[in-house]
Design a protein around this motif. Structure first.
Motif, PDB file in Angstrom:
ATOM      1  N   TYR A  71      -9.790 -64.342  -8.898  1.00 11.00           N
ATOM      2  CA  TYR A  71     -10.091 -62.913  -8.796  1.00 11.00           C
ATOM      3  C   TYR A  71     -11.551 -62.853  -8.357  1.00 11.00           C
ATOM      4  CZ  TYR A  71      -6.066 -61.969 -11.887  1.00 11.00           C
ATOM      5  OH  TYR A  71      -4.819 -61.879 -12.454  1.00 11.00           O
ATOM      6  N   GLY A  72     -11.801 -62.617  -7.088  1.00 14.37           N
ATOM      7  CA  GLY A  72     -13.188 -62.657  -6.624  1.00 14.37           C
ATOM      8  C   GLY A  72     -13.784 -64.023  -6.930  1.00 14.37           C
ATOM      9  N   GLU A  73     -14.877 -64.035  -7.703  1.00 15.21           N
ATOM     10  CA  GLU A  73     -15.555 -65.293  -8.052  1.00 15.21           C
ATOM     11  C   GLU A  73     -14.883 -66.011  -9.229  1.00 15.21           C
ATOM     12  OE1 GLU A  73     -18.512 -66.526  -6.397  1.00 15.21           O
ATOM     13  OE2 GLU A  73     -17.599 -65.052  -5.046  1.00 15.21           O
ATOM     14  N   ASN A  74     -14.044 -65.295  -9.954  1.00 10.48           N
ATOM     15  CA  ASN A  74     -13.466 -65.858 -11.177  1.00 10.48           C
ATOM     16  C   ASN A  74     -12.261 -66.751 -10.849  1.00 10.48           C
ATOM     17  OD1 ASN A  74     -12.374 -66.333 -13.701  1.00 10.48           O
ATOM     18  ND2 ASN A  74     -11.562 -64.266 -13.946  1.00 10.48           N
ATOM     19  N   HIS A  75     -12.378 -68.030 -11.186  1.00  9.49           N
ATOM     20  CA  HIS A  75     -11.299 -69.003 -10.955  1.00  9.49           C
ATOM     21  C   HIS A  75     -10.364 -68.947 -12.172  1.00  9.49           C
ATOM     22  CE1 HIS A  75     -10.312 -73.391  -9.509  1.00  9.49           C
ATOM     23  NE2 HIS A  75      -9.280 -72.581  -9.469  1.00  9.49           N
ATOM     24  N   ALA A  76      -9.331 -68.080 -12.084  1.00  9.18           N
ATOM     25  CA  ALA A  76      -8.533 -67.758 -13.275  1.00  9.18           C
ATOM     26  C   ALA A  76      -7.427 -68.768 -13.572  1.00  9.18           C
ATOM     27  CB  ALA A  76      -7.934 -66.365 -13.120  1.00  9.18           C
ATOM     28  N   MET A  96       3.152 -60.062  -8.907  1.00 11.85           N
ATOM     29  CA  MET A  96       2.493 -58.855  -9.422  1.00 11.85           C
ATOM     30  C   MET A  96       0.990 -58.886  -9.144  1.00 11.85           C
ATOM     31  SD  MET A  96       4.537 -56.613 -10.848  1.00 11.85           S
ATOM     32  CE  MET A  96       3.778 -55.697 -12.172  1.00 11.85           C
ATOM     33  N   ASN A  97       0.443 -60.100  -9.022  1.00 12.71           N
ATOM     34  CA  ASN A  97      -0.997 -60.208  -8.733  1.00 12.71           C
ATOM     35  C   ASN A  97      -1.343 -59.711  -7.325  1.00 12.71           C
ATOM     36  OD1 ASN A  97      -1.990 -61.450 -11.194  1.00 12.71           O
ATOM     37  ND2 ASN A  97      -0.809 -63.228 -10.594  1.00 12.71           N
ATOM     38  N   ASP A  98      -0.321 -59.579  -6.476  1.00  7.56           N
ATOM     39  CA  ASP A  98      -0.575 -59.089  -5.109  1.00  7.56           C
ATOM     40  C   ASP A  98      -1.230 -57.706  -5.122  1.00  7.56           C
ATOM     41  OD1 ASP A  98       0.977 -61.299  -4.632  1.00  7.56           O
ATOM     42  OD2 ASP A  98       2.152 -60.380  -3.041  1.00  7.56           O
ATOM     43  N   THR A  99      -0.986 -56.970  -6.196  1.00  8.54           N
ATOM     44  CA  THR A  99      -1.492 -55.589  -6.248  1.00  8.54           C
ATOM     45  C   THR A  99      -2.960 -55.533  -6.674  1.00  8.54           C
ATOM     46  OG1 THR A  99      -0.748 -55.385  -8.540  1.00  8.54           O
ATOM     47  CG2 THR A  99       0.804 -54.695  -6.848  1.00  8.54           C
ATOM     48  N   VAL A 100      -3.518 -56.682  -7.057  1.00  8.83           N
ATOM     49  CA  VAL A 100      -4.909 -56.712  -7.530  1.00  8.83           C
ATOM     50  C   VAL A 100      -5.845 -56.947  -6.340  1.00  8.83           C
ATOM     51  CG1 VAL A 100      -6.535 -57.899  -9.070  1.00  8.83           C
ATOM     52  CG2 VAL A 100      -4.131 -57.668  -9.734  1.00  8.83           C
ATOM     53  N   ALA A 101      -6.928 -56.167  -6.288  1.00 11.69           N
ATOM     54  CA  ALA A 101      -7.886 -56.327  -5.183  1.00 11.69           C
ATOM     55  C   ALA A 101      -8.580 -57.691  -5.287  1.00 11.69           C
ATOM     56  CB  ALA A 101      -8.925 -55.209  -5.252  1.00 11.69           C
TER      57      ALA A 101
END
Length: 252
Positions: free
Chosen positions: A15-20, A54-59
């Motif tokens: 998520y952006g910089e966060n390697h989740a 579902m993660n597709d919907t996250v920017a």
């Protein structure tokens, strides 16, 4: 016999910089319950949501690796995400019935996917409510608002709504965390029945729940999958000391 329903291979998610999620490889078996456990923020819900995109919907989300459902790569550009989510249904942490009648909640997905015949819809609504072990409680008030149901009933209604469109896999994200002990017990009993027909993947904070109902358990920590095994083995003789520390309550 290959009884693997979903094969995820080296999944990394940012998520952006966060390697989740860091290199998650995990096989999910047909007609079994697989539990994902671990402390808050360890990536288990994030991983669950990769299984129906579902993660597709996250920017600003970036996903690498492959996930195969019945040998089809679900991240292939040709994949119809609506069809994928019909095949891989999802039940969320808080019951989220639509503000409409009990009947219309269950019929909603059928209508979206093109079922128009009233008799057919009636039949599937009844079958789905029976499948979610709530038919006897609601059969005389199908026209009443779904919001008039108790929390536990609402969650079973959401499961019925998922069943109505004939999924093959049911994802459950902490489906009992907002419920009282009696409702929790009903949902757990229901899950054990559902695995006869479906493949179930559940995220739970409750280790006793994972131990009671799942066939396989994966332990997540800080975005990594530390250990994955048959539930009985993972809880009785974990191979990794981090798993042992978590299940014996030393942290988490």
């Amino acid at each position: 016999m290959n009884n693997k329903k979903i094969i995820s291979d080296n999944i990394h998610l940012h998520y952006g910089e966060n390697h989740a999620l860091k290199g998650i490889s995990l096989d999910i078996y047909n007609n079994k319950i697989t539990a994902l456990i671990g402390p808050s923020g360890c990536g288990k819900s994030t991983f669950l949501k990769t299984l129906n995109r579902m993660n597709d919907t996250v920017a600003d989300v970036k996903i690498e690796g492959k996930i195969h459902l019945d040998n089809e790569d679900i991240y292939d550009k040709q994949v119809d995400v609506t069809k994928l989510r019909k095949k891989v249904g999802m039940v969320f942490q808080n019951p989220n019935p639509f503000p409409m009648s009990i009947y219309d909640n269950v019929a909603y997905g059928l209508r979206i996917h093109g079922t128009r015949k009233r008799t057919e819809i009636d039949e599937i609504v009844e079958k789905s409510l029976k499948g979610a072990a709530i038919w006897d409680e609601v059969k005389d008030r199908l026209k009443k608002s779904a919001l008039s149901l108790s929390g536990g009933q609402q969650q079973r209604l959401c499961i019925a709504r998922t069943l109505a469109v004939s999924p093959e896999v049911i994802l459950m994200d902490e489906p009992t965390s907002a419920l009282d002990p009696i409702s929790t017990m009903k949902i757990e009993e229901l899950m054990s029945e559902l695995k006869e027909k479906y493949t179930v993947v559940i995220v739970t904070h409750n280790m006793q729940q994972a131990a009671r109902i799942s066939d396989y358990t994966a332990f997540f920590l800080l975005g990594e999958m530390i250990e994955y095994d048959e539930t009985e083995k993972l809880f009785s003789s974990p191979k990794n000391t981090k798993t042992e520390d978590y299940i014996t309550g030393r942290f988490g």
